[in-house]
Design an enzyme around this catalytic site. Structure first.
Site, PDB file in Angstrom:
ATOM      1  N   ASP A  29      64.798 -64.443 101.009  1.00 16.17           N
ATOM      2  CA  ASP A  29      63.989 -65.442 100.302  1.00 16.17           C
ATOM      3  C   ASP A  29      64.357 -66.832 100.817  1.00 16.17           C
ATOM      4  O   ASP A  29      65.528 -67.149 101.020  1.00 16.17           O
ATOM      5  CB  ASP A  29      64.228 -65.341  98.789  1.00 16.17           C
ATOM      6  CG  ASP A  29      63.174 -66.074  97.991  1.00 16.17           C
ATOM      7  OD1 ASP A  29      62.360 -65.405  97.321  1.00 16.17           O
ATOM      8  OD2 ASP A  29      63.162 -67.334  98.023  1.00 16.17           O
ATOM      9  N   ILE A  30      63.346 -67.654 101.015  1.00 13.71           N
ATOM     10  CA  ILE A  30      63.548 -68.990 101.584  1.00 13.71           C
ATOM     11  C   ILE A  30      64.249 -69.925 100.593  1.00 13.71           C
ATOM     12  O   ILE A  30      64.844 -70.928 101.000  1.00 13.71           O
ATOM     13  CB  ILE A  30      62.179 -69.574 102.023  1.00 13.71           C
ATOM     14  CG1 ILE A  30      62.341 -70.645 103.082  1.00 13.71           C
ATOM     15  CG2 ILE A  30      61.376 -70.082 100.837  1.00 13.71           C
ATOM     16  CD1 ILE A  30      61.026 -71.018 103.767  1.00 13.71           C
ATOM     17  N   GLY A  91      55.210 -65.239  86.189  1.00  6.34           N
ATOM     18  CA  GLY A  91      55.805 -66.231  87.079  1.00  6.34           C
ATOM     19  C   GLY A  91      55.553 -65.960  88.549  1.00  6.34           C
ATOM     20  O   GLY A  91      56.253 -66.496  89.413  1.00  6.34           O
ATOM     21  N   GLN A  92      54.534 -65.143  88.845  1.00  9.20           N
ATOM     22  CA  GLN A  92      54.243 -64.838  90.251  1.00  9.20           C
ATOM     23  C   GLN A  92      53.647 -66.059  90.938  1.00  9.20           C
ATOM     24  O   GLN A  92      52.694 -66.659  90.446  1.00  9.20           O
ATOM     25  CB  GLN A  92      53.264 -63.661  90.334  1.00  9.20           C
ATOM     26  CG  GLN A  92      52.998 -63.198  91.764  1.00  9.20           C
ATOM     27  CD  GLN A  92      52.085 -61.973  91.828  1.00  9.20           C
ATOM     28  OE1 GLN A  92      51.586 -61.505  90.798  1.00  9.20           O
ATOM     29  NE2 GLN A  92      51.876 -61.460  93.027  1.00  9.20           N
ATOM     30  N   HIS A  98      55.600 -58.253  95.824  1.00  8.73           N
ATOM     31  CA  HIS A  98      56.940 -58.334  96.421  1.00  8.73           C
ATOM     32  C   HIS A  98      57.980 -57.934  95.399  1.00  8.73           C
ATOM     33  O   HIS A  98      57.864 -58.231  94.215  1.00  8.73           O
ATOM     34  CB  HIS A  98      57.226 -59.726  96.976  1.00  8.73           C
ATOM     35  CG  HIS A  98      56.899 -60.845  96.035  1.00  8.73           C
ATOM     36  ND1 HIS A  98      55.605 -61.283  95.834  1.00  8.73           N
ATOM     37  CD2 HIS A  98      57.677 -61.596  95.242  1.00  8.73           C
ATOM     38  CE1 HIS A  98      55.610 -62.268  94.960  1.00  8.73           C
ATOM     39  NE2 HIS A  98      56.857 -62.479  94.569  1.00  8.73           N
ATOM     40  N   HIS A 100      61.739 -58.523  94.365  1.00  9.61           N
ATOM     41  CA  HIS A 100      62.939 -59.352  94.532  1.00  9.61           C
ATOM     42  C   HIS A 100      64.173 -58.468  94.377  1.00  9.61           C
ATOM     43  O   HIS A 100      64.286 -57.726  93.382  1.00  9.61           O
ATOM     44  CB  HIS A 100      63.033 -60.421  93.441  1.00  9.61           C
ATOM     45  CG  HIS A 100      62.003 -61.499  93.477  1.00  9.61           C
ATOM     46  ND1 HIS A 100      62.197 -62.700  94.098  1.00  9.61           N
ATOM     47  CD2 HIS A 100      60.765 -61.561  92.934  1.00  9.61           C
ATOM     48  CE1 HIS A 100      61.132 -63.473  93.937  1.00  9.61           C
ATOM     49  NE2 HIS A 100      60.240 -62.799  93.228  1.00  9.61           N
TER      50      HIS A 100
HETATM   51  P1  AMP Z   1      57.444 -65.118  92.909  1.00  8.57           P
HETATM   52  O1  AMP Z   1      57.583 -66.557  92.444  1.00  8.57           O
HETATM   53  O2  AMP Z   1      58.080 -64.110  92.030  1.00  8.57           O
HETATM   54  O3  AMP Z   1      55.994 -64.809  93.239  1.00  8.57           O
HETATM   55  O4  AMP Z   1      58.269 -65.016  94.265  1.00  8.57           O
HETATM   56  C1  AMP Z   1      57.857 -65.616  95.448  1.00  8.57           C
HETATM   57  C2  AMP Z   1      59.094 -65.839  96.254  1.00  8.57           C
HETATM   58  O5  AMP Z   1      58.716 -66.058  97.603  1.00  8.57           O
HETATM   59  C3  AMP Z   1      59.922 -67.059  95.827  1.00  8.57           C
HETATM   60  O6  AMP Z   1      61.231 -66.636  95.477  1.00  8.57           O
HETATM   61  C4  AMP Z   1      59.900 -67.960  97.057  1.00  8.57           C
HETATM   62  O7  AMP Z   1      61.120 -68.632  97.257  1.00  8.57           O
HETATM   63  C5  AMP Z   1      59.620 -66.961  98.169  1.00  8.57           C
HETATM   64  N1  AMP Z   1      58.988 -67.487  99.368  1.00  8.57           N
HETATM   65  C6  AMP Z   1      57.871 -68.260  99.425  1.00  8.57           C
HETATM   66  N2  AMP Z   1      57.557 -68.544 100.701  1.00  8.57           N
HETATM   67  C7  AMP Z   1      58.492 -67.916 101.475  1.00  8.57           C
HETATM   68  C8  AMP Z   1      58.715 -67.818 102.882  1.00  8.57           C
HETATM   69  N3  AMP Z   1      57.920 -68.435 103.780  1.00  8.57           N
HETATM   70  N4  AMP Z   1      59.778 -67.101 103.320  1.00  8.57           N
HETATM   71  C9  AMP Z   1      60.601 -66.486 102.438  1.00  8.57           C
HETATM   72  N5  AMP Z   1      60.432 -66.533 101.100  1.00  8.57           N
HETATM   73  C10 AMP Z   1      59.398 -67.246 100.622  1.00  8.57           C
END
Ligand code: AMP
Ligand code: ZN
Length: 112
Positions: A29-30, A91-92, A98, A100
């Site tokens: 995760d970024i 909270g998506q 995905h 986590h």
């Molecule tokens: P959610 O908020 O549960 O939908 O999770 C989305 C996740 O994607 C968050 O934890 C972000 O930090 C992560 N995210 C968004 N863009 C990227 C990216 N380019 N590379 C890696 N993680 C990302």
């Protein structure tokens, strides 16, 4: 399709990938919320768990099994948390299903 995770699957935007097979990709995760924070995603675009269909059940199982295997690989022997944020109240923020995988610290309940 303007989906950031489909672009990661396609390799058109970078990600720190740690696993890839025919059906899934896993990457860091970024914006990590734990010492270990990895996302496991299907290569197939499914907008959220709410959009998954009965035929996706083997794929969903594969995502979870991969998460558990990656957790072992990452040394998360004390445990970890697996989260699938679904829809606005879930909270998506990225509309591509995905999983986590969070670990390396004590988790709390209830989550925010
Ligand atoms: P959610 O908020 O549960 O939908 O999770 C989305 C996740 O994607 C968050 O934890 C972000 O930090 C992560 N995210 C968004 N863009 C990227 C990216 N380019 N590379 C890696 N993680 C990302
Ligand atoms: Zn997508």
């Amino acid at each position: 399709m303007d989906c950031i995770f489909c672009k990661i699957v396609a390799g058109t935007i970078p990600a720190k990938k740690i696993r890839e097979d025919d059906e899934l990709v896993a990457f860091f995760d970024i914006d990590p919320k734990a010492p270990t924070h990895i996302l496991v995603i299907p290569k197939k675009h499914i907008a959220s768990l709410a959009q998954a269909e009965a035929g996706d059940a083997p794929l969903l199982g594969h995502l979870l099994e991969a998460a558990a295997d990656i957790a072992r690989e990452q040394g998360l022997a004390q445990g970890y948390r697996v989260v699938i944020s679904t829809g606005p109240h879930g909270g998506q923020t990225v509309d591509h299903l995905h999983v986590h995988l969070l670990g390396g610290r004590q988790m709390h309940w209830p989550p925010g």
